[in-house]
Design an enzyme around this catalytic site. Structure first.
Site, short mmCIF file in Angstrom:
data_model
loop_
_atom_site.label_atom_id
_atom_site.label_comp_id
_atom_site.label_asym_id
_atom_site.label_seq_id
_atom_site.Cartn_x
_atom_site.Cartn_y
_atom_site.Cartn_z
N SER A 62 -1.56 -8.41 -2.04
CA SER A 62 -1.41 -7.08 -2.66
C SER A 62 -1.74 -7.02 -4.13
CB SER A 62 -0.01 -6.54 -2.43
OG SER A 62 0.14 -6.21 -1.07
N PHE A 120 3.28 -7.09 12.23
CA PHE A 120 3.73 -8.45 11.92
C PHE A 120 5.22 -8.65 12.19
CE2 PHE A 120 -0.35 -9.44 10.75
CZ PHE A 120 -0.85 -8.67 9.71
N ALA A 121 5.77 -7.85 13.12
CA ALA A 121 7.18 -8.02 13.50
C ALA A 121 7.40 -9.46 13.98
CB ALA A 121 7.56 -7.02 14.57
N TYR A 159 7.48 1.42 -0.45
CA TYR A 159 6.26 0.60 -0.46
C TYR A 159 5.59 0.66 0.91
CZ TYR A 159 3.18 -3.32 -1.52
OH TYR A 159 2.09 -4.13 -1.77
N ASN A 161 1.61 -0.39 2.72
CA ASN A 161 0.20 -0.76 2.65
C ASN A 161 -0.71 0.43 2.94
OD1 ASN A 161 0.07 -3.73 2.18
ND2 ASN A 161 1.39 -3.75 3.97
N THR A 299 2.37 -8.60 -7.33
CA THR A 299 2.70 -9.73 -6.46
C THR A 299 1.84 -9.62 -5.20
OG1 THR A 299 4.45 -8.35 -5.59
CG2 THR A 299 5.06 -9.96 -7.26
N GLY A 300 1.75 -10.72 -4.49
CA GLY A 300 0.97 -10.67 -3.24
C GLY A 300 1.57 -11.59 -2.20
N THR A 301 1.64 -11.08 -0.99
CA THR A 301 2.04 -11.89 0.18
C THR A 301 1.02 -11.65 1.26
OG1 THR A 301 4.41 -11.70 -0.29
CG2 THR A 301 3.76 -12.26 1.95
N SER A 326 3.70 -18.85 3.30
CA SER A 326 4.32 -17.51 3.31
C SER A 326 5.27 -17.45 4.52
CB SER A 326 3.25 -16.42 3.41
OG SER A 326 2.61 -16.47 4.67
C1 LIG Z 1 5.69 -5.93 -0.68
C2 LIG Z 1 5.09 -7.21 -0.13
C3 LIG Z 1 6.09 -8.34 -0.09
S1 LIG Z 1 4.44 -6.91 1.51
C4 LIG Z 1 2.91 -6.29 0.93
C5 LIG Z 1 1.62 -6.97 1.36
N1 LIG Z 1 1.70 -7.93 2.39
C6 LIG Z 1 1.88 -7.57 3.68
O1 LIG Z 1 2.07 -6.43 4.02
C7 LIG Z 1 1.90 -8.71 4.68
C8 LIG Z 1 3.21 -8.67 5.44
C9 LIG Z 1 3.31 -9.76 6.46
C10 LIG Z 1 3.14 -11.11 5.86
C11 LIG Z 1 3.78 -12.23 6.68
N2 LIG Z 1 5.15 -11.93 7.06
C12 LIG Z 1 5.49 -11.71 8.36
O2 LIG Z 1 4.71 -11.72 9.27
C13 LIG Z 1 6.95 -11.44 8.61
N3 LIG Z 1 7.24 -11.24 10.03
C14 LIG Z 1 3.78 -13.45 5.80
O3 LIG Z 1 4.83 -13.74 5.18
O4 LIG Z 1 2.71 -14.06 5.67
C15 LIG Z 1 1.60 -7.56 0.00
O5 LIG Z 1 0.98 -8.45 -0.44
N4 LIG Z 1 2.73 -6.89 -0.41
C16 LIG Z 1 3.83 -7.64 -0.92
C17 LIG Z 1 3.96 -7.43 -2.43
O6 LIG Z 1 3.45 -6.42 -2.92
O7 LIG Z 1 4.59 -8.30 -3.02
#
Ligand SMILES: CC1(C)S[C@@H]2[C@H](NC(=O)CCCC[C@H](NC(=O)C[NH3+])C(=O)[O-])C(=O)N2[C@H]1C(=O)[O-]
Length: 349
Positions: A62, A120-121, A159, A161, A299-301, A326
């Protein structure tokens, strides 16, 4: 006020803590008034044992949203988009509520449901189901619209996406060009970000890169190499690839006013509360640190990668930190400590 020197001992401890909590590797680069600090711990590639290297590229998740917001705000400066106009004016019939404006998208106040909640549940099955898929922007919006709005448009921060997928559609409609072209011509080339790529729907991370490792939901299950994916589920909300150098250059240039008018940069920093120590502006986060310093970035995930990229108000001290795992809350909770080390200096004894 002069900021205390970065506490590199605390920074290294934070990176080592990320490893102790399950990250194969972690790294940080600080650019501080021209001085560069590079710290690495662990491996970029579990199979070969290749060490983490701050020059390596990685998926930034993100942090992409800040790139997308910069493009939209440049279009506002050019008079081609208006922040307080309904999105449906630009994209007729797209959204179920004419009250949703461009500003609502960029500040996560539209109420549009985030389709990744269902997608991604279940972490690994969800990822495997989409890692090679190519979605259109409209298909992602359609997924979101299967659920009602989460908040009344224009009220609180929620928030999603979906907001930045719609922002990508807006960019392409307003310019008649792809977001990839707009990122390249408006940000990547002017700032000479030679490690920064928007290769969607390609699955490879160009050149030497950090491999990402996704933790399954099942305790004790082995990490999954999640490096290769289209990231089509994310696109203008999260598909960018970059490096610690390039993100520091980008977020610093942003806060130093190099990427838009000062009026627009001020609007980017009109904060909506996220919690007691964080605000969200327009594709930009503000985090208030324990020492009273506020820092600005995103931040990014994304599967296999946690990124934090933040700079001081004057853009003269910047850190990007990365852990290559992650779905691991304990590792994510270490990342803010890298900001404390970089901007708050040595903790009082
Ligand atoms: C708001 C957040 C945290 S989520 C949003 C976006 N990332 C996503 O929407 C990915 C969500 C699933 C990622 C996955 N998690 C699962 O599958 C959990 N069941 C993992 O951890 O790799 C991003 O990047 N943003 C982060 C941000 O802005 O920091």
């Amino acid at each position: 006020t002069t900021m205390p020197a970065p506490d590199l001992t605390a920074l290294r401890e934070a990176l080592r803590s990320a490893l102790a909590k399950g990250a194969p590797g972690a790294m940080a680069r600080i650019d501080d008034h021209g001085a560069v600090r590079r710290l690495t711990e662990g491996v970029a590639d579990k199979a070969t044992g290749r060490a983490m290297n701050t020059d390596d590229r990685f998926r930034i998740g993100s942090v992409t949203k800040t790139f997308t917001s910069v493009v939209v705000l440049q279009l506002v400066d050019e008079g081609r988009v208006d922040l307080d106009t309904s999105v449906n004016t630009y994209l007729p019939g797209l959204l179920p509520d004419d009250r949703i404006t461009v500003r609502h998208l960029l500040s996560h106040r539209s109420g549009l449901h985030d389709y990744t909640d269902e997608m991604f549940a279940r972490t690994v099955p969800g990822f495997e189901a989409v890692r090679n898929k190519v979605f259109s922007h409209r298909e992602l919006v359609k997924l979101s619209l299967e659920k009602p709005l989460t908040v009344e448009p224009g009220t609180t921060h929620a928030y999603s996406n979906t907001n930045f997928v719609v922002a990508g559609m807006l960019i392409e409609k307003a310019t008649g060009r792809t977001v990839q072209t707009e990122y390249r011509d408006r940000i990547i080339k002017p700032l000479k970000l030679t490690d920064t790529f928007y290769v969607h729907p390609g699955t490879a991370v160009p050149g030497r890169h950090v491999k990402g490792y996704l933790r399954p939901d099942e305790a004790g299950a082995p990490l999954v190499d999640s490096t290769r994916q289209t990231a089509s589920w994310a696109q203008s909300a999260g598909a960018m690839i970059s490096s610690t150098h390039d993100l520091n250059t980008f977020v610093s240039a942003l806060l130093r006013g190099k990427l838009m008018s000062s009026a627009r940069l001020a609007q980017m920093q009109e904060w909506v509360p996220v919690n007691s120590t964080q605000g969200y502006g327009l594709g930009l986060r503000r985090r208030d640190l324990s020492c009273g310093v506020s820092v600005y970035g995103h931040t990014g995930t994304v599967q296999g990668y946690y990124t934090y990229s933040f700079t001081s108000k004057d853009g003269k001290r910047t850190i990007t930190s990365l852990a290559n795992t992650s779905n691991t809350g304990d590792v994510l909770n270490v990342m803010p400590l890298t900001l404390e080390a970089a901007f708050c200096g040595k903790k009082p004894a």
